[in-house]
Design a protein around this motif. Structure first.
Motif, PDB file in Angstrom:
ATOM      1  N   LYS A 168       0.843  -1.198   0.000  1.00  0.00           N
ATOM      2  CA  LYS A 168       0.000   0.000   0.000  1.00  0.00           C
ATOM      3  C   LYS A 168       0.876   1.245   0.000  1.00  0.00           C
ATOM      4  O   LYS A 168       1.848   1.334   0.731  1.00  0.00           O
ATOM      5  CB  LYS A 168      -0.928   0.014   1.216  1.00  0.00           C
ATOM      6  N   PHE A 169       0.500   2.220  -0.851  1.00  0.00           N
ATOM      7  CA  PHE A 169       1.219   3.481  -0.852  1.00  0.00           C
ATOM      8  C   PHE A 169       0.856   4.253   0.420  1.00  0.00           C
ATOM      9  O   PHE A 169      -0.323   4.366   0.757  1.00  0.00           O
ATOM     10  CB  PHE A 169       0.850   4.310  -2.089  1.00  0.00           C
ATOM     11  N   PRO A 170       1.838   4.792   1.130  1.00  0.00           N
ATOM     12  CA  PRO A 170       1.581   5.473   2.410  1.00  0.00           C
ATOM     13  C   PRO A 170       0.579   6.608   2.259  1.00  0.00           C
ATOM     14  O   PRO A 170       0.619   7.374   1.306  1.00  0.00           O
ATOM     15  CB  PRO A 170       2.968   6.023   2.789  1.00  0.00           C
ATOM     16  N   GLY A 171      -0.348   6.675   3.211  1.00  0.00           N
ATOM     17  CA  GLY A 171      -1.307   7.764   3.217  1.00  0.00           C
ATOM     18  C   GLY A 171      -2.430   7.629   2.218  1.00  0.00           C
ATOM     19  O   GLY A 171      -3.195   8.563   2.019  1.00  0.00           O
ATOM     20  N   THR A 172      -2.546   6.477   1.544  1.00  0.00           N
ATOM     21  CA  THR A 172      -3.600   6.279   0.547  1.00  0.00           C
ATOM     22  C   THR A 172      -4.270   4.933   0.766  1.00  0.00           C
ATOM     23  O   THR A 172      -3.876   4.154   1.632  1.00  0.00           O
ATOM     24  CB  THR A 172      -3.027   6.301  -0.889  1.00  0.00           C
ATOM     25  N   THR A 173      -5.301   4.662  -0.042  1.00  0.00           N
ATOM     26  CA  THR A 173      -5.879   3.319  -0.082  1.00  0.00           C
ATOM     27  C   THR A 173      -5.544   2.677  -1.419  1.00  0.00           C
ATOM     28  O   THR A 173      -6.299   1.885  -1.963  1.00  0.00           O
ATOM     29  CB  THR A 173      -7.409   3.384   0.111  1.00  0.00           C
ATOM     30  N   ASP A 213      -0.965  14.215  -5.483  1.00  0.00           N
ATOM     31  CA  ASP A 213      -1.025  13.139  -4.494  1.00  0.00           C
ATOM     32  C   ASP A 213      -2.167  13.296  -3.500  1.00  0.00           C
ATOM     33  O   ASP A 213      -2.656  12.302  -2.967  1.00  0.00           O
ATOM     34  CB  ASP A 213       0.285  13.059  -3.710  1.00  0.00           C
ATOM     35  N   HIS A 214      -2.568  14.533  -3.221  1.00  0.00           N
ATOM     36  CA  HIS A 214      -3.535  14.761  -2.146  1.00  0.00           C
ATOM     37  C   HIS A 214      -4.795  15.445  -2.642  1.00  0.00           C
ATOM     38  O   HIS A 214      -5.480  16.126  -1.879  1.00  0.00           O
ATOM     39  CB  HIS A 214      -2.893  15.602  -1.037  1.00  0.00           C
ATOM     40  N   LYS A 215      -5.118  15.289  -3.905  1.00  0.00           N
ATOM     41  CA  LYS A 215      -6.300  15.934  -4.489  1.00  0.00           C
ATOM     42  C   LYS A 215      -7.550  15.481  -3.731  1.00  0.00           C
ATOM     43  O   LYS A 215      -7.872  14.295  -3.706  1.00  0.00           O
ATOM     44  CB  LYS A 215      -6.406  15.575  -5.963  1.00  0.00           C
ATOM     45  N   PRO A 216      -8.307  16.414  -3.122  1.00  0.00           N
ATOM     46  CA  PRO A 216      -9.451  16.011  -2.304  1.00  0.00           C
ATOM     47  C   PRO A 216     -10.680  15.588  -3.105  1.00  0.00           C
ATOM     48  O   PRO A 216     -11.566  14.928  -2.560  1.00  0.00           O
ATOM     49  CB  PRO A 216      -9.750  17.271  -1.481  1.00  0.00           C
ATOM     50  N   HIS A 217     -10.746  15.981  -4.388  1.00  0.00           N
ATOM     51  CA  HIS A 217     -11.926  15.662  -5.200  1.00  0.00           C
ATOM     52  C   HIS A 217     -11.518  15.726  -6.672  1.00  0.00           C
ATOM     53  O   HIS A 217     -10.654  16.529  -7.047  1.00  0.00           O
ATOM     54  CB  HIS A 217     -13.054  16.656  -4.914  1.00  0.00           C
ATOM     55  N   PRO A 218     -12.125  14.885  -7.516  1.00  0.00           N
ATOM     56  CA  PRO A 218     -11.739  14.889  -8.943  1.00  0.00           C
ATOM     57  C   PRO A 218     -11.961  16.226  -9.646  1.00  0.00           C
ATOM     58  O   PRO A 218     -11.336  16.495 -10.674  1.00  0.00           O
ATOM     59  CB  PRO A 218     -12.644  13.803  -9.543  1.00  0.00           C
ATOM     60  N   SER A 219     -12.846  17.079  -9.120  1.00  0.00           N
ATOM     61  CA  SER A 219     -13.102  18.368  -9.761  1.00  0.00           C
ATOM     62  C   SER A 219     -11.972  19.367  -9.533  1.00  0.00           C
ATOM     63  O   SER A 219     -11.951  20.430 -10.156  1.00  0.00           O
ATOM     64  CB  SER A 219     -14.418  18.964  -9.247  1.00  0.00           C
ATOM     65  N   VAL A 220     -11.022  19.045  -8.662  1.00  0.00           N
ATOM     66  CA  VAL A 220      -9.884  19.929  -8.410  1.00  0.00           C
ATOM     67  C   VAL A 220      -8.893  19.810  -9.559  1.00  0.00           C
ATOM     68  O   VAL A 220      -8.415  18.729  -9.867  1.00  0.00           O
ATOM     69  CB  VAL A 220      -9.188  19.578  -7.074  1.00  0.00           C
ATOM     70  N   ARG A 221      -8.574  20.946 -10.202  1.00  0.00           N
ATOM     71  CA  ARG A 221      -7.643  20.934 -11.328  1.00  0.00           C
ATOM     72  C   ARG A 221      -6.482  21.912 -11.132  1.00  0.00           C
ATOM     73  O   ARG A 221      -5.666  22.085 -12.036  1.00  0.00           O
ATOM     74  CB  ARG A 221      -8.380  21.277 -12.631  1.00  0.00           C
TER      75      ARG A 221
END
Length: 541
Positions: free
Chosen positions: A152-157, A344-352
């Motif tokens: 698992k990559f740290p800090g992710t699922t 790496d830390h994008k909170p939502h897909p709409s963030v560009r």
């Protein structure tokens, strides 16, 4: 759904689908999950028994009505382990291989594509899987980690399915297929919607293993290799406009060379008529390491700042873009932190895009050594970027903004008929369509010099205040006229209301200042009156 450019089209390969009742039920579950994806799915490729094609088409039509997603059916001739090279059956750049019964959650493919981009895997890519984060998701992820440590990559699922430990899980999951219809029936009847962890993970998206990146093992002997960090970092184009300010430009360049992030290209758009920029590039040729694109620039539309920006964007090719004017600077970790926040830390897909905070630095002229006179925070209260706030004030600097190149193709570039406020025009269109996340750290520095310096050293904010006011009005009026012609309440109304509030605020501020001044004068009069009375009053004794 979150649309992407043709460069990021996605194929889903569902393989294998049996013609049993349980097999069709598993496919139904997976298609239902796929139809809820927030990332547009351009194509679904299904490997099934020929006798079940009609039923598969019915299920696909139920979950994907309207024809926006293409269905490709293939006669099932092999088990999953012998699945043909997905590059032969899928047409999109990104491919995810999914077994029937797997239930990817709505953000899965957005996260997958971001992770693949971050790791720099070229061509047909994948090799990652998201453990579902709904009820029990943490326990599921922990169980997978305990069985396959280090995957698992740290800090992710996100799990790396090319990891040796993970391959063992794949093999265990593969045995289930060989068990046949009885096992499928048990799966269909007993698995919850968010499937049991080992089955879901082991049966998930593993394209990197089936289709490793081409050319990975074919580097010429003795070839100079980039550092590993640079190869896995997404590229950033740094667009710099300059006009005969070599001292300022060299300071900006040193700010770039000091970056801890390696994978950048400096796109320098030179509007000057001297050789000073080429001489500067030659001076720092070793440190630049060919990470520069020189764009000599001439335009018959003088002082239209959007034109050189667009020229720089067209000259670049990196997936991420930022601007750095020739008189501004960054903190050394600006790029590394901003890219990590966006990728790496994008909170939502709409963030560009991502912005950070800025400190304003007042300094003397070049002739006087650019000595620092003072500093102040520009936007220390910046926590989010809303259309309402941006309509009131352009709340971040151009060099504090990093965004995805694909956005340019969707909303257009910078306006080429605005000599000032071209960034505000672009930012408003950006936030009309996408979100911008804020990294609440000061990583950028906006340098300005006083009014009396030479015009070539001044800032647009200082030297062209009248222009700013005129083009602010023009931008608002153009948007409002467009709303009125269309018979709607849109951006123009928002901007007009914000301008009215800003005008009233300025009036109130001026009024408060006058009231304060009057109060101070009254206080002085009272003090003098008291002093006169004291002098006129006879002293006792």
């Amino acid at each position: 759904m979150v649309a992407r450019s043709p460069h990021h089209k996605l194929s889903i390969v569902v393989w294998p689908v049996s013609d049993t009742k349980a097999g069709i039920k598993l496919l139904d579950r997976t298609l239902f999950a796929l139809s809820g994806s927030l990332y547009d799915i351009d194509e679904v490729v299904i490997g099934a028994d020929g006798s079940s094609f009609e039923r598969v088409r019915e299920l696909f039509g139920k979950h994907f009505p309207g024809g926006g997603t293409r269905l490709a059916l293939h006669e099932l001739t092999a088990s999953l382990q012998d699945c043909p090279d997905v590059r032969e059956i899928a047409s999109c750049r990104f491919v995810a291989l999914v077994r029937p019964g797997v239930y990817p959650y709505e953000h899965a493919f957005s996260t997958l594509v971001c992770e693949v981009e971050r790791r720099g895997v070229p061509g047909v890519a994948g090799g990652f899987h998201i453990a579902v984060p709904e009820e029990g998701g943490d326990k599921m992820a922990a169980r997978v980690e305990s069985v396959a440590p280090g995957t698992k990559f740290p800090g992710t699922t996100v799990f790396d399915t090319s990891h040796p430990e993970f391959l063992k899980l794949w093999e265990e999951g593969g045995r289930g297929v060989e068990r046949g219809a009885a096992h499928e029936a048990a799966v269909a009847e007993t698995f919850p919607v968010h499937a049991e962890p080992l089955f879901l993970v082991a049966a998930a998206m593993d394209v990197a293993r089936l289709c490793p990146p081409t050319g990975a093992a074919n580097s010429p002997a003795g070839a100079v290799q980039e550092p590993q960090a640079a190869r896995t970092q997404p590229g950033v184009d740094i667009i710099t406009r300059t006009f005969q300010r070599p001292v300022l430009l060299e300071r900006a360049l040193m700010s770039i060379l000091d970056q801890t992030y390696e994978n950048w290209t400096w796109v320098i758009v030179d509007g000057g008529k001297t050789t000073e920029v080429q001489e500067l590039l030659e001076k720092h040729r070793g440190a630049l390491r060919n990470r520069v694109t020189y764009v000599p620039f001439r335009s018959n539309q003088a002082r239209m700042r959007g034109i050189p920006i667009n020229a720089g964007i067209r000259a670049g090719a990196s997936p991420l873009i930022t601007l750095l004017d020739d008189d501004d600077t960054w903190a050394p970790d600006f790029l590394s932190k901003m890219v990590a926040e966006l990728v790496d830390h994008k909170p939502h897909p709409s963030v560009r895009g991502v912005v950070c905070r800025t400190t304003c630095i007042e300094e003397t002229s070049v002739e006087d050594g650019l000595r620092k006179v003072g500093e102040r925070p520009l936007n220390d209260d910046l926590y989010n970027v809303t259309l309402a706030k941006l309509s009131m004030v352009n709340c971040f600097c151009t060099h504090a903004f990093l965004y995805e190149r694909e956005v340019i193709g969707e909303i257009g570039g910078y306006p080429e008929d605005y000599p000032v406020l071209e960034d505000w025009h672009f930012n408003l269109r950006f936030v009309q369509n996408f979100e911008i996340v804020v990294l609440p750290e000061v990583l950028t520095f906006y340098h300005f010099r006083p009014h009396h310096v030479d015009a070539t050293e001044s800032n647009s904010q200082v030297a062209e205040m009248r222009h700013h006011k005129f083009y602010e009005g023009r931008l608002i009026n153009e948007a409002l006229r467009e709303d009125l012609r269309a018979g709607r309440q849109g951006l123009g109304h928002v901007l007009a209301q914000a301008a009215t509030m800003r005008w009233l605020g300025e009036k109130q501020h001026n009024l408060n200042s006058k009231v304060k001044a009057i109060g101070e004068k009254i206080g002085k009069i009272d003090a003098r009156t008291k002093a006169v009375k004291d002098n006129l009053t006879p002293r006792k004794g």
